[in-house]
Design a protein around this motif. Structure first.
Motif, PDB file in Angstrom:
ATOM      1  N   ILE A   1     -10.161 -69.574  97.679  1.00  0.00           N
ATOM      2  CA  ILE A   1     -10.134 -71.060  98.164  1.00  0.00           C
ATOM      3  C   ILE A   1     -10.274 -71.712  96.548  1.00  0.00           C
ATOM      4  CG2 ILE A   1     -11.197 -73.595  98.517  1.00  0.00           C
ATOM      5  CD1 ILE A   1     -11.360 -72.365 101.367  1.00  0.00           C
ATOM      6  N   HIS A   2     -11.877 -71.306  95.821  1.00  0.00           N
ATOM      7  CA  HIS A   2     -11.381 -71.296  94.846  1.00  0.00           C
ATOM      8  C   HIS A   2     -10.293 -71.033  93.275  1.00  0.00           C
ATOM      9  CE1 HIS A   2     -13.351 -70.808  90.499  1.00  0.00           C
ATOM     10  NE2 HIS A   2     -14.757 -71.869  90.627  1.00  0.00           N
ATOM     11  N   TYR A   3      -9.758 -69.684  94.214  1.00  0.00           N
ATOM     12  CA  TYR A   3      -8.939 -69.260  92.946  1.00  0.00           C
ATOM     13  C   TYR A   3      -7.465 -69.674  93.244  1.00  0.00           C
ATOM     14  CZ  TYR A   3      -4.337 -65.994  92.565  1.00  0.00           C
ATOM     15  OH  TYR A   3      -3.118 -65.585  91.802  1.00  0.00           O
ATOM     16  N   ALA A   4      -7.367 -70.180  94.244  1.00  0.00           N
ATOM     17  CA  ALA A   4      -6.126 -71.101  94.558  1.00  0.00           C
ATOM     18  C   ALA A   4      -6.325 -72.993  93.711  1.00  0.00           C
ATOM     19  CB  ALA A   4      -5.670 -71.255  95.860  1.00  0.00           C
ATOM     20  N   LYS A   5      -7.314 -73.468  93.685  1.00  0.00           N
ATOM     21  CA  LYS A   5      -7.316 -74.568  92.796  1.00  0.00           C
ATOM     22  C   LYS A   5      -7.206 -74.009  91.496  1.00  0.00           C
ATOM     23  CE  LYS A   5      -8.697 -78.891  92.255  1.00  0.00           C
ATOM     24  NZ  LYS A   5      -8.253 -79.370  93.617  1.00  0.00           N
ATOM     25  N   GLY A   6      -7.782 -72.918  90.521  1.00  0.00           N
ATOM     26  CA  GLY A   6      -7.046 -72.740  89.434  1.00  0.00           C
ATOM     27  C   GLY A   6      -5.333 -72.406  89.110  1.00  0.00           C
ATOM     28  N   VAL A   7      -4.821 -71.404  90.397  1.00  0.00           N
ATOM     29  CA  VAL A   7      -3.517 -71.333  89.674  1.00  0.00           C
ATOM     30  C   VAL A   7      -3.293 -72.796  90.029  1.00  0.00           C
ATOM     31  CG1 VAL A   7      -1.334 -70.910  91.405  1.00  0.00           C
ATOM     32  CG2 VAL A   7      -4.118 -69.065  90.970  1.00  0.00           C
ATOM     33  N   ALA A   8      -3.068 -73.619  91.128  1.00  0.00           N
ATOM     34  CA  ALA A   8      -2.607 -74.711  91.452  1.00  0.00           C
ATOM     35  C   ALA A   8      -2.827 -76.313  89.835  1.00  0.00           C
ATOM     36  CB  ALA A   8      -3.339 -74.984  92.349  1.00  0.00           C
ATOM     37  N   ARG A   9      -3.857 -75.562  89.873  1.00  0.00           N
ATOM     38  CA  ARG A   9      -4.031 -76.488  88.070  1.00  0.00           C
ATOM     39  C   ARG A   9      -3.402 -76.288  87.388  1.00  0.00           C
ATOM     40  NH1 ARG A   9      -7.540 -81.416  87.308  1.00  0.00           N
ATOM     41  NH2 ARG A   9      -7.846 -80.209  84.830  1.00  0.00           N
ATOM     42  N   GLU A  10      -3.556 -74.384  87.086  1.00  0.00           N
ATOM     43  CA  GLU A  10      -2.330 -74.095  85.972  1.00  0.00           C
ATOM     44  C   GLU A  10      -1.204 -74.685  85.528  1.00  0.00           C
ATOM     45  OE1 GLU A  10      -3.458 -70.283  85.721  1.00  0.00           O
ATOM     46  OE2 GLU A  10      -5.409 -70.154  84.647  1.00  0.00           O
ATOM     47  N   ASN A  11      -0.227 -74.363  87.152  1.00  0.00           N
ATOM     48  CA  ASN A  11       0.676 -74.960  87.237  1.00  0.00           C
ATOM     49  C   ASN A  11       1.118 -75.967  87.242  1.00  0.00           C
ATOM     50  OD1 ASN A  11       1.784 -71.396  87.582  1.00  0.00           O
ATOM     51  ND2 ASN A  11       0.025 -71.239  88.361  1.00  0.00           N
ATOM     52  N   ALA A  12       0.714 -76.739  88.015  1.00  0.00           N
ATOM     53  CA  ALA A  12       1.158 -78.186  88.531  1.00  0.00           C
ATOM     54  C   ALA A  12       2.231 -79.052  87.339  1.00  0.00           C
ATOM     55  CB  ALA A  12       0.325 -79.057  88.247  1.00  0.00           C
ATOM     56  N   ALA A  13       2.368 -78.400  86.011  1.00  0.00           N
ATOM     57  CA  ALA A  13       3.485 -78.979  84.921  1.00  0.00           C
ATOM     58  C   ALA A  13       4.354 -78.382  85.235  1.00  0.00           C
ATOM     59  CB  ALA A  13       2.663 -79.276  83.758  1.00  0.00           C
ATOM     60  N   LYS A  14       4.678 -77.439  85.826  1.00  0.00           N
ATOM     61  CA  LYS A  14       5.940 -76.088  85.871  1.00  0.00           C
ATOM     62  C   LYS A  14       6.741 -76.100  87.763  1.00  0.00           C
ATOM     63  CE  LYS A  14       3.894 -72.909  83.201  1.00  0.00           C
ATOM     64  NZ  LYS A  14       3.420 -71.526  83.344  1.00  0.00           N
ATOM     65  N   HIS A  15       5.812 -77.629  88.237  1.00  0.00           N
ATOM     66  CA  HIS A  15       6.233 -78.061  89.584  1.00  0.00           C
ATOM     67  C   HIS A  15       6.150 -76.875  90.113  1.00  0.00           C
ATOM     68  CE1 HIS A  15       7.606 -81.156  88.054  1.00  0.00           C
ATOM     69  NE2 HIS A  15       8.446 -81.530  88.015  1.00  0.00           N
ATOM     70  N   LEU A  16       5.287 -75.839  90.386  1.00  0.00           N
ATOM     71  CA  LEU A  16       4.603 -74.739  91.298  1.00  0.00           C
ATOM     72  C   LEU A  16       3.557 -74.744  91.484  1.00  0.00           C
ATOM     73  CD1 LEU A  16       5.280 -71.563  92.557  1.00  0.00           C
ATOM     74  CD2 LEU A  16       4.146 -71.384  89.865  1.00  0.00           C
TER      75      LEU A  16
END
Length: 256
Positions: A163-178
């Motif tokens: 869950i922690h990992y996913a939040k980081g992935v989400a924030r890193e890639n939000a601007a890319k619409h990923l």
């Protein structure tokens, strides 16, 4: 509701039975081409045949999720075979509840590194899909056990780490619409699964667990799949970094 999934390309790990199989089936029913993997080659072959019968392109391979190079090679070949990846679902789990060193190693290799490796291998395909079509999704199956502890458990701790990992992935890639989201099931019942085996061999304990859930039952794999596929769809394009608890209210914590 049209989930706008027709023609999308999806990859699902651990997809020959239980939750993973239900996710692959529902994605296919919504019109996605699907690539799957699991350890048993015969089960993979049978599942691929069933997916193709739904009228979509399907492909699969037997893979040991703990074998990093083999897992990454599968994801790359899946993307090339399908012609891209719009949706990646990391569902495979070691499913060990103990706290021996071997339990920690298995949960780390299969659940944690399995998610990290599949994402890294799929990232170029997902980024391309997001750039071309405005949305791509990475989904991770965790568990209500991530927030419930009665003793030291490799299972709960590694599910929490996801869950922690996913939040980081989400924030890193939000601007890319990923996008990246987590689905955390509670107790899920199906033949041959953990709770199916408890029902068959430990009926008294199974009855206790049923009583613990305010709904008076356990989830079906299809109910977990429905939540997963909705989060994977463009209908959820502004939802990222979420841990969606699908547990029938068995947990008492406030989830926010």
């Amino acid at each position: 509701m049209d989930l706008q999934l027709k023609g999308k390309k999806a990859v699902v790990t651990g997809a020959t039975r239980g939750i993973g199989r239900a996710i692959a089936d529902l994605l296919a029913e919504e019109g996605c081409d699907v690539a799957i993997c699991a350890r048993n080659a015969d089960q993979v072959e049978a599942a691929v045949a069933d997916l193709k019968a739904k009228g979509v392109n399907a492909w699969g391979r037997a893979v040991d999720i703990a074998d990093g190079p083999a897992l990454k090679a599968f994801v790359k070949e899946a993307g090339e075979t399908l012609g891209g990846i719009d949706i990646l679902v990391s569902n495979a789990s070691a499913l060990v509840q103990g706290s021996a060193e071997a339990d920690w190693q298995a949960m780390f290799e299969i659940d944690m590194l399995g998610a990290v490796r599949t994402f890294e291998a799929a990232r170029p395909f997902l980024e391309s899909a997001a750039a071309e079509r405005g949305d791509a999704a990475f989904l991770i199956t965790s568990s209500v056990s991530a927030a419930e502890a009665t003793g030291a458990s490799a299972y709960g701790a590694m599910k929490a780490a996801l869950i922690h990992y996913a939040k980081g992935v989400a924030r890193e890639n939000a601007a890319k619409h990923l996008r990246c989201n987590v689905i955390s099931p509670g107790t899920v019942l199906f033949d041959g699964g953990v709770w199916g085996n408890v029902r068959d061999h430990m009926p008294d304990f199974f009855a206790q667990m049923i009583k613990r859930n305010p709904t008076g039952r356990m989830a079906t794999p299809e109910e977990i799949a429905a939540a997963t596929v909705f989060l994977a769809s463009p209908r959820s394009a502004f939802t990222t970094g979420v841990n969606l608890l699908v547990d029938g209210a068995i947990s008492s914590r406030v989830n926010f």
